[in-house]
Scaffold this active site. Structure first.
Site, short mmCIF file in Angstrom:
data_model
loop_
_atom_site.label_atom_id
_atom_site.label_comp_id
_atom_site.label_asym_id
_atom_site.label_seq_id
_atom_site.Cartn_x
_atom_site.Cartn_y
_atom_site.Cartn_z
N SER A 147 11.40 67.23 -75.92
CA SER A 147 11.80 65.93 -75.38
C SER A 147 10.71 65.34 -74.49
O SER A 147 9.96 66.08 -73.85
CB SER A 147 13.08 66.10 -74.55
OG SER A 147 13.32 64.96 -73.75
N LYS A 160 13.70 72.46 -71.77
CA LYS A 160 12.81 72.13 -72.90
C LYS A 160 11.40 72.65 -72.62
O LYS A 160 10.74 73.24 -73.48
CB LYS A 160 12.79 70.62 -73.13
CG LYS A 160 14.10 70.04 -73.62
CD LYS A 160 14.52 70.61 -74.98
CE LYS A 160 15.76 69.94 -75.52
NZ LYS A 160 16.16 70.49 -76.84
N TYR A 163 17.63 69.83 -67.45
CA TYR A 163 17.58 69.63 -68.91
C TYR A 163 16.12 69.65 -69.38
O TYR A 163 15.74 70.41 -70.27
CB TYR A 163 18.24 68.31 -69.31
CG TYR A 163 17.83 67.85 -70.68
CD1 TYR A 163 16.90 66.82 -70.84
CD2 TYR A 163 18.32 68.48 -71.82
CE1 TYR A 163 16.50 66.41 -72.10
CE2 TYR A 163 17.92 68.08 -73.09
CZ TYR A 163 17.00 67.05 -73.21
OH TYR A 163 16.58 66.66 -74.46
C1 WQD Z 1 17.35 54.11 -70.98
C2 WQD Z 1 17.16 52.99 -69.98
C3 WQD Z 1 18.21 53.42 -67.86
C4 WQD Z 1 22.30 53.36 -69.45
C5 WQD Z 1 17.23 59.82 -72.21
C6 WQD Z 1 18.48 60.64 -72.15
C7 WQD Z 1 18.39 62.03 -72.59
C8 WQD Z 1 17.02 62.53 -72.94
C9 WQD Z 1 15.90 61.73 -72.30
C10 WQD Z 1 16.49 63.54 -75.05
C11 WQD Z 1 16.86 53.49 -68.57
C12 WQD Z 1 18.87 52.23 -68.56
C13 WQD Z 1 20.92 53.31 -69.34
C14 WQD Z 1 23.09 52.37 -68.82
C15 WQD Z 1 21.09 51.32 -68.01
N1 WQD Z 1 16.89 62.46 -74.34
N2 WQD Z 1 20.33 52.31 -68.64
N3 WQD Z 1 22.44 51.38 -68.13
O1 WQD Z 1 16.99 57.54 -69.26
O2 WQD Z 1 15.26 57.53 -71.06
O3 WQD Z 1 16.97 59.37 -70.90
O4 WQD Z 1 16.08 60.40 -72.71
O5 WQD Z 1 15.80 64.42 -74.76
O6 WQD Z 1 19.17 62.01 -73.77
O7 WQD Z 1 18.88 60.74 -70.82
O8 WQD Z 1 17.60 57.08 -71.68
O9 WQD Z 1 19.37 55.66 -72.63
O10 WQD Z 1 19.86 57.01 -70.53
O11 WQD Z 1 18.33 55.01 -70.43
O12 WQD Z 1 20.52 50.43 -67.36
O13 WQD Z 1 24.35 52.36 -68.87
O14 WQD Z 1 18.37 52.24 -69.89
O15 WQD Z 1 18.06 53.18 -66.46
O16 WQD Z 1 15.95 52.58 -67.97
P1 WQD Z 1 16.64 57.83 -70.65
P2 WQD Z 1 18.89 56.21 -71.34
#
Ligand code: WQD
Length: 350
Positions: free
Chosen positions: A124, A152, A148
């Site tokens: 990841s 990884k 998490y």
């Molecule tokens: C994306 C953007 C949030 C939800 C993911 C997963 C995890 C891991 C790493 C695999 C960010 C914003 C999100 C919401 C928002 N994956 N957001 N409102 O943070 O990159 O992490 O990748 O290994 O599965 O946690 O992805 O989709 O949670 O957030 O504003 O209700 O959207 O702040 O900028 P993230 P995400």
């Protein structure tokens, strides 16, 4: 030549199974169904018109895992099984370390026992933590900031050490960025349990009226519009990356890491706008405070995968949004929506 796919009933696992079957591989699929539904396995068979054994097995039960290697001739493993909720890992670190790391150690022990030394591992972008600079290359510092991501990172280290002890191993470490979207049929997609943690499933549940509005976590990041920027990649492109990585591990030995991203970052607001355009559905939102542990900008330099795996993401943001919407609109209750067969008829119950 059978490929064991661990976590094959999951969001990325089910899409990867489709691409492996389309590429002509024989599959054996394992999943403990803690975070997934057998219905996705049934739909993979329906979509490809192909058969394969499914085992409801947890990697923590090494004796049941070994039964699978006894009953099938496994030539390589694509290892996707693992817990992946960042927030949950902060609340329950021991559970995450045990589940993700011990499960992988069990898998590698049994693989060694049966002389299976070809492995594609689901890593990841969270191994990079808060990147010093973007775009992120595979040589960027590895500095996971949550349990998490640490699992990884530790598993990557275990696999590096395993290769040093036995040079017959051939291992690809695939560092996923942000997978979104769904199979074009609308029959497979992301089906998180409870309130979605991730952006796109949250948006699609707002779009079908299951959730009232999107909460945007902060708009004071040093990005163009202040909201968080990520490298969103179509899950089918990600799945195809596993086929390319598998073809590479057949031909080589050693351990190598690859960023699977598009190389393009989009902000939360840009995702909202793109989804509204693709779906024709307005997404009400409210900006609230930043989410603990969140970072401002994270996107890949994917050139190494292009050169070494012959892989590059093909699908753009409009297609990602359109496919995500089709899945959610056709399956408002995820895999619980009009299941064809309510009994859990497992091929092999261990
Ligand atoms: C994306 C953007 C949030 C939800 C993911 C997963 C995890 C891991 C790493 C695999 C960010 C914003 C999100 C919401 C928002 N994956 N957001 N409102 O943070 O990159 O992490 O990748 O290994 O599965 O946690 O992805 O989709 O949670 O957030 O504003 O209700 O959207 O702040 O900028 P993230 P995400």
């Amino acid at each position: 030549m059978a490929i064991l796919v661990t976590g094959g009933a999951g969001y990325i696992g089910s899409h990867t199974c489709i691409e492996l079957l389309n590429a002509g591989y024989e599959l054996v699929v394992l999943d403990n169904l803690v975070n997934s539904k057998f219905e996705s396995v049934r739909r993979v068979k329906e979509l490809t018109n192909k058969e394969f054994p499914f085992y409801k097995v947890d990697l923590l039960h090494i004796d049941k895992l070994e039964e699978i290697f006894k009953e099938n001739t496994i030539d390589a493993v694509i290892h996707l099984a693992g817990l992946k909720a960042v927030g949950e890992s902060v609340e329950q670190p021991l559970f995450y370390y045990h589940n993700n790391i011990t499960g992988t150690l069990n898998l590698c022990k049994v693989m060694s026992l049966y002389g299976v030394k070809n492995l594609v591992f689901s890593s990841s972008a969270t191994v990079y933590g808060l990147p010093d600079s973007v775009p992120i290359t595979e040589n960027s510092p590895l500095q996971a900031k949550n349990p998490y991501g640490q699992t990884k990172l530790m598993i990557e280290q275990v696999l590096q050490d395993l290769y040093q002890s036995d040079k017959e191993w051939s291992i690809s470490l695939l560092r996923y960025f942000n997978p979104i979207g769904a199979h074009e049929s609308g029959r497979l997609g992301e089906d998180p349990q409870g309130i979605p943690n991730n952006l796109m499933p949250y948006i699609t549940q707002v779009a079908i009226g299951k959730l009232p509005e999107l909460h945007i976590f902060g708009n004071n990041y040093s990005t163009a519009d202040g909201t968080g920027v990520r490298d969103y990649i179509h899950v089918v492109d990600l799945a195809k990356g596993h086929v390319c990585a598998l073809e590479k591990v057949w031909k080589t030995t050693g351990v190598d890491a690859f960023n699977l991203g598009t190389g393009k970052g989009y902000s939360v607001l840009e995702i909202v706008q793109a989804f509204e355009k693709a779906s024709g559905v307005e997404i009400p939102f409210r900006v609230i405070g930043p989410r603990p542990g969140d970072i401002g900008a994270c996107y890949a330099d994917p050139i190494k995968a292009k050169i070494n795996l012959g892989w590059q993401a093909q699908r753009g943001l409009e297609e990602m949004c359109r496919d995500a919407w089709r899945w959610q609109e056709q399956n408002p209750l995820g895999y619980e929506t009009n299941k064809k067969d309510t009994t859990l008829k497992l091929d092999v119950l261990l």
